[in-house]
Design a protein around this motif. Structure first.
Motif, PDB file in Angstrom:
ATOM      1  N   PRO A  81       0.838  -1.210   0.000  1.00 21.05           N
ATOM      2  CA  PRO A  81       0.000   0.000   0.000  1.00 21.05           C
ATOM      3  C   PRO A  81       0.871   1.257   0.000  1.00 21.05           C
ATOM      4  O   PRO A  81       1.885   1.323   0.692  1.00 21.05           O
ATOM      5  CB  PRO A  81      -0.813  -0.128   1.296  1.00 21.05           C
ATOM      6  N   ARG A  82       0.436   2.245  -0.749  1.00 17.87           N
ATOM      7  CA  ARG A  82       1.249   3.439  -0.949  1.00 17.87           C
ATOM      8  C   ARG A  82       1.152   4.452   0.194  1.00 17.87           C
ATOM      9  O   ARG A  82       2.071   5.234   0.395  1.00 17.87           O
ATOM     10  CB  ARG A  82       0.852   4.137  -2.254  1.00 17.87           C
ATOM     11  N   HIS A  83       0.056   4.475   0.896  1.00 18.90           N
ATOM     12  CA  HIS A  83      -0.158   5.602   1.803  1.00 18.90           C
ATOM     13  C   HIS A  83      -0.017   5.288   3.286  1.00 18.90           C
ATOM     14  O   HIS A  83       0.396   6.149   4.051  1.00 18.90           O
ATOM     15  CB  HIS A  83      -1.536   6.220   1.531  1.00 18.90           C
ATOM     16  N   TYR A  84      -0.356   4.068   3.698  1.00 18.72           N
ATOM     17  CA  TYR A  84      -0.259   3.798   5.137  1.00 18.72           C
ATOM     18  C   TYR A  84      -0.180   2.310   5.396  1.00 18.72           C
ATOM     19  O   TYR A  84      -0.857   1.510   4.737  1.00 18.72           O
ATOM     20  CB  TYR A  84      -1.468   4.382   5.880  1.00 18.72           C
ATOM     21  N   ILE A  85       0.651   1.954   6.390  1.00 19.58           N
ATOM     22  CA  ILE A  85       0.765   0.574   6.852  1.00 19.58           C
ATOM     23  C   ILE A  85       0.599   0.558   8.365  1.00 19.58           C
ATOM     24  O   ILE A  85       1.185   1.376   9.078  1.00 19.58           O
ATOM     25  CB  ILE A  85       2.124  -0.039   6.474  1.00 19.58           C
ATOM     26  N   LEU A  86      -0.227  -0.356   8.832  1.00 21.35           N
ATOM     27  CA  LEU A  86      -0.476  -0.522  10.262  1.00 21.35           C
ATOM     28  C   LEU A  86      -0.111  -1.952  10.647  1.00 21.35           C
ATOM     29  O   LEU A  86      -0.767  -2.901  10.221  1.00 21.35           O
ATOM     30  CB  LEU A  86      -1.959  -0.249  10.563  1.00 21.35           C
TER      31      LEU A  86
END
Length: 345
Positions: free
Chosen positions: A51-56
């Motif tokens: 994913p380009r915008h956020y990783i949790l």
């Protein structure tokens, strides 16, 4: 043992063509998984791209439930020039009666700005779940490709049933290994809109009247053009009575002019207005044959007062039988009922 949550943020540039492909769910990185299912307009696909915008990333995932954490809200992240958050319900969103599924939502973080500016943001988003065994991502997205509208009264979108808990917990699927898992999100803003002028009208149910009595002494010695009563309150607004002893405008020299006025500091701004019904009375202090005028008016910045230029003739007022002036004192009463308040959006 408390769950340890790691977050990492990554913002990558891409050209318009690539961005358009991502919005449509096309391109080499967006191949549809054979047998991918869709339910209630929810589709699943597989991608090897992160994913380009956020990783949790969540460590000790099972501890969330053990410690009674029903909802986890991520830190803010940037995408498309706006700030967003992820909200995860590891045991399902109970407020929406979700059972046996994880729930995941995207939240527009700065809701106050949407309300203040009366604006809205349209976005397409996708959620990611890492298969740690195959090193690829399950992507959950809207099967229709439709963008979602985020605004003041609707700032959360997502999936009540992101994935069955049994499927998520199955080690063979690779989503939860060593009690850790990785979620992600991509958000692409497709449209920004600010609404034109608007108005909100609030009617006051069971409105209560307020009265104010103003006694004016030494009336014959008044030397100013107009007199103003003390301020009084009606429906949380400040008002005054204005009296012109020798008349005003068309009543000048022949009548007493009288008005109800909204105090300057309380005058609505930016097109807002207050609807009030009011009665002004000149009291007959002898036989209670009061002179009264009743009217309704929208008070605003451009219309702060309302009343009568020719409320009572000077000849009648000064006549001893009128009862208006006794011992050089007259009494004026205001009765005010605020029925509505309108303000601009």
């Amino acid at each position: 043992m408390l769950a340890v949550v790691y977050v990492c943020e990554e913002v990558l540039g891409e050209n318009e063509e690539a961005c358009a492909c991502r919005r449509k769910g096309l391109g080499a990185a967006w191949s549809l998984e054979p047998g991918a299912w869709s339910k209630d307009q929810v589709a699943r696909s597989i991608s090897e791209a992160a994913p380009r915008h956020y990783i949790l990333k969540i460590m000790s995932f099972s501890s969330l439930a053990k410690t009674g954490i029903e909802k986890y809200e991520s830190e803010e992240f940037d995408a498309g020039g706006y700030k967003w958050k992820l909200v995860l319900f590891p045991q399902g969103n109970k407020s929406r009666n979700v059972k046996e599924h994880l729930s995941l939502y995207l939240v527009f973080a700065d809701v106050a700005s949407l309300i203040r500016l009366e604006s809205e943001v349209h976005a397409v988003f996708r959620f990611f779940l890492l298969d740690q065994t195959k090193d690829n991502y399950l992507i959950v997205h809207d099967a229709t490709g439709k963008d979602r509208r985020f605004h003041g009264s609707k700032h959360l979108w997502g999936f009540d049933q992101l994935i069955p808990i049994r499927t998520f917990n199955d080690v063979g699927n690779g989503y939860l290994l060593d009690d850790s898992c990785v979620f992600g999100a991509e958000v692409f803003v497709t449209k920004e809109m600010s609404s034109g002028k608007g108005e909100c009208l609030s009617m006051i149910k069971d409105a209560v009247s307020s009265k104010h009595v103003w006694k004016i002494e030494n009336f014959s010695n008044l030397d100013s053009e107009n007199q103003e009563s003390q301020q009084f309150s009606a429906a949380n607004h400040k008002w005054t009575i204005q009296l012109f002893p020798k008349g005003r405008r068309h009543g000048s020299g022949t009548h007493i002019s009288i008005y109800l006025a909204l105090v300057d500091s309380d005058t609505p701004k930016d097109g807002s207005k207050i609807f009030a019904e009011f009665t002004l009375r000149m009291k007959d202090q002898q036989q209670s044959r009061h002179i009264a005028g009743k009217v309704s008016h929208w008070f605003s910045e451009s219309s702060k007062e309302s009343g009568w230029e020719k409320f009572v003739s000077l000849a009648y007022f000064y006549h001893t039988s009128s009862g208006c002036l006794v011992n050089d004192t007259c009494t004026v009463e205001a009765e005010v009922t605020v029925h509505a308040v309108a303000h601009t959006l």
